[in-house]
Design an enzyme around this catalytic site. Structure first.
Site, mmCIF file in Angstrom:
data_model
loop_
_atom_site.group_PDB
_atom_site.id
_atom_site.type_symbol
_atom_site.label_atom_id
_atom_site.label_comp_id
_atom_site.label_asym_id
_atom_site.label_seq_id
_atom_site.Cartn_x
_atom_site.Cartn_y
_atom_site.Cartn_z
ATOM 1 N N ASP A 28 5.019 -16.293 68.394
ATOM 2 C CA ASP A 28 5.989 -17.321 67.507
ATOM 3 C C ASP A 28 4.951 -18.641 67.168
ATOM 4 O OD1 ASP A 28 8.042 -17.543 66.287
ATOM 5 O OD2 ASP A 28 9.117 -18.693 67.938
ATOM 6 N N SER B 239 13.222 -18.998 62.978
ATOM 7 C CA SER B 239 12.992 -17.526 63.074
ATOM 8 C C SER B 239 14.226 -16.964 62.769
ATOM 9 C CB SER B 239 12.342 -17.045 64.589
ATOM 10 O OG SER B 239 11.216 -17.861 64.520
ATOM 11 N N GLN C 209 7.446 -11.048 61.108
ATOM 12 C CA GLN C 209 8.537 -12.250 61.160
ATOM 13 C C GLN C 209 9.015 -12.609 59.837
ATOM 14 O OE1 GLN C 209 8.622 -16.608 62.035
ATOM 15 N NE2 GLN C 209 8.843 -15.839 64.348
#
Length: 293
Positions: free
Chosen positions: A209, A233, A283
């Site tokens: 991340d 996110s 993502q």
């Protein structure tokens, strides 16, 4: 107070990823020491993966995980992880995990596990970039910008971290200029990890991340640290292809093929220093311009 040593920082990370079992299939994740505000998304993903891994035999390592973020986690409350054992077969197993704060879901994770098997093999080649020993660490780069950091962000921006990052093309977080939506960064933990493959997978999930969502901001010369965009996110997926160690250098190469409608789509690949592709990431994130409604 003395600055934490690299071993201290990695011990804090391993403790963060060591969940407490409260009852069968229910776990509690530790809180980040000194954490303030919103929980780092990679922490919730990694803890949810650890909860799932705790219910599957080691002979079936995780090979993929898919997450949806529903609400931001708060550092003010612990996070509980409820595991659902959806499937256990001879070769594969599947788990669903719901992360909860104050009885409210903040993330769901679905993970698949597979017993090792042979088969065909191919991979995308590793990009040709300078090695980590030719580059400055992000810690050094941040310290060099100390005078540019607003007072309210200085403690967060300059704090010691358990993951060392060495970007191939460093950027200025507070005066960004438009660039191609591609980034390459070497990363590893700042000290050795225990010999636990499940922990190394969780640490990679944690690190996946990092730098990822910011890739979709590069063409627009934007940064969340300047206050012009709100980022978060929305979903996150990791495919774990082959064994690796998260305390050895991994090249994390990310790109963003699309952004629009206040969202940015990003992809990532992790390579070992000898060129093996060991994980892939995707993502989509919120990138809302703050002066637009």
């Amino acid at each position: 107070m003395a600055e934490p040593t690299p071993a201290d920082l990695v011990a804090q990370l391993t403790t963060l990823l060591d969940l407490e079992q409260l009852e069968p299939d229910l776990y509690r994740g530790p809180r980040q020491p000194g954490g303030v505000g919103r929980v780092f998304g990679g922490q919730v993903v990694a803890q949810a993966l650890q909860a799932a891994q705790s219910t599957v035999e080691p002979e079936k390592p995780a090979h993929s995980l898919h997450c949806y973020f529903m609400r931001p986690g708060s550092e003010d409350h612990p996070i509980l992880y409820r595991v659902h054992r959806d499937f256990d077969g001879r070769s594969f197993g599947t788990r669903r995990v719901v992360a909860l704060q104050n009885d409210t879901p903040i993330l769901t994770l679905t993970a698949s596990f597979q017993r090792e098997a042979g088969g065909f093999h191919h991979q995308a080649p590793m990009p040709e970039v300078p090695g980590p020993h030719e580059l400055r660490s992000e810690t050094e780069l941040r310290e060099a910008m100390r005078d540019q950091v607003p007072d309210k962000l200085r403690r967060f921006f300059l704090r010691a971290r358990p993951i060392e990052i060495r970007p191939v093309a460093p950027r200025n977080w507070f005066a960004p200029t438009p660039a191609e939506p591609i980034q390459h960064s070497w990363l590893r933990t700042v000290a050795p990890l225990p010999d636990d493959p499940a922990l190394h997978r969780a640490v990679l999930a944690y690190a996946s991340d990092m730098t990822l969502l910011g890739t979709s901001l590069l063409p627009h010369g934007a940064s969340w640290l300047t206050g012009e965009v709100q980022t978060a996110s929305l979903d996150h997926a990791v495919w774990l292809h082959a064994p690796f160690r998260a305390d050895e250098w991994l090249l994390y190469t990310t790109d963003s093929p699309w952004a629009g409608h206040a969202r940015g789509f990003n992809r990532g690949r992790f390579y070992t220093s000898d060129g093996r592709l060991v994980a892939s990431v995707a993502q989509e994130g919120l990138i809302r311009i703050n002066n637009l409604r």
